[in-house]
Design an enzyme around this catalytic site. Sequence first.
Site, PDB file in Angstrom:
ATOM      1  N   ASP A 128       0.844  -1.189   0.000  1.00  0.00           N
ATOM      2  CA  ASP A 128       0.000   0.000   0.000  1.00  0.00           C
ATOM      3  C   ASP A 128       0.883   1.245   0.000  1.00  0.00           C
ATOM      4  OD1 ASP A 128      -2.195   1.619   0.091  1.00  0.00           O
ATOM      5  OD2 ASP A 128      -3.013   0.787   1.943  1.00  0.00           O
TER       6      ASP A 128
ATOM      7  N   GLU B 266       3.685   4.780  -3.599  1.00  0.00           N
ATOM      8  CA  GLU B 266       3.999   5.884  -4.520  1.00  0.00           C
ATOM      9  C   GLU B 266       5.310   6.604  -4.180  1.00  0.00           C
ATOM     10  OE1 GLU B 266      -0.270   6.294  -3.479  1.00  0.00           O
ATOM     11  OE2 GLU B 266       1.149   4.678  -3.503  1.00  0.00           O
TER      12      GLU B 266
ATOM     13  N   ASP C  91      -7.862   4.030  -3.388  1.00  0.00           N
ATOM     14  CA  ASP C  91      -8.899   4.343  -2.402  1.00  0.00           C
ATOM     15  C   ASP C  91     -10.028   5.147  -3.055  1.00  0.00           C
ATOM     16  OD1 ASP C  91      -7.146   3.104  -0.737  1.00  0.00           O
ATOM     17  OD2 ASP C  91      -6.465   4.916   0.264  1.00  0.00           O
TER      18      ASP C  91
END
Length: 320
Positions: A41, A44, A111
């Site tokens: 998760d 980035e 999300d």
Amino acid sequence: RPDGEVTMHFYDPTHPEARQMFWNLVKKNYLSHGIKIFWLDACEPDMKPADHANLRFHIGSGQAVASLYPLLHAKAFHDGMKAEGEEETVLLCRSAWAGSQRYGAAVWSGDIKSTFEVLTDQVKTGLNMALSGIPWWTTDIGGFHSGDPRTPYFRELIVRWFQYGVFCPLFRLHGVREPLIDHKQGGAGNEVWCFGDEAYEIIRELLFLRERLRPYILKIMQCAHEQGTPPMRPLFVDFPEDPRCWQVDDSFLFGPDLLVAPVTTQGTRERSVYLPAGEFWTHVWTGETHVGGQTLRVPAPLEQIPLYFRGEARLPITAD
């Protein structure tokens, strides 16, 4: 820290020694305990502001190379697993870059909100991901946030999203449901029996359907592994000579044998489906066969997603 603030820092995945350092921590704290599948998760990474203009990586400036972060972060896990004799690496990643699939990256769309508008976008997003060379793709079924299972809106949405999710390369339910409790305990229940009796009965049958399709899915996954052909793909991949197929972005092929036409708008109980030319198509639920090259208006009751077999192909869609 005593004030409860969490301080985060970048590590530099473009530097081989930094990747090795990071993997050593993962090996010690996870792999050594038998954990071999990783959910990456916020890869980035999730830092605001990112300030790429002020970053310097081992291989270049942030403005030039920062987008490679998720690819090289995945490489740290892939190379580490391979060094430990593990030949199969599976990483569920929130972000990716061209080539991330070579490191075992399966990407989900992040999300996203729990709305029909967002569900509509997922169909297009998944097809674009497939065309980008990344065959393993998924969404948070039902969306990640703002969904309230007590409402008729969400109960219809979760059914339609499950119907779509059955025919995605990866099939998974995830999300924070309302009413929220707090940031530590999360929100309302998110199990398939938490969305009302009608939704549960439909979703339950969809779970069995996905299981019946397992041999077919394994076959098209193997094809993706060996040939790069994505399991979920636009119609024009298989029918490049049909100009109409290049315009369709709301239905797709799941493997070579099944045309999937999701319902992604609230209250919809029928929809138009284009059948590619040069083939004949059989409606899964009615058994009616149609010549390709035409658009049909087909029924789509809540419990049913429009599906068509290609040619003589048949799959165990129903339990009979």
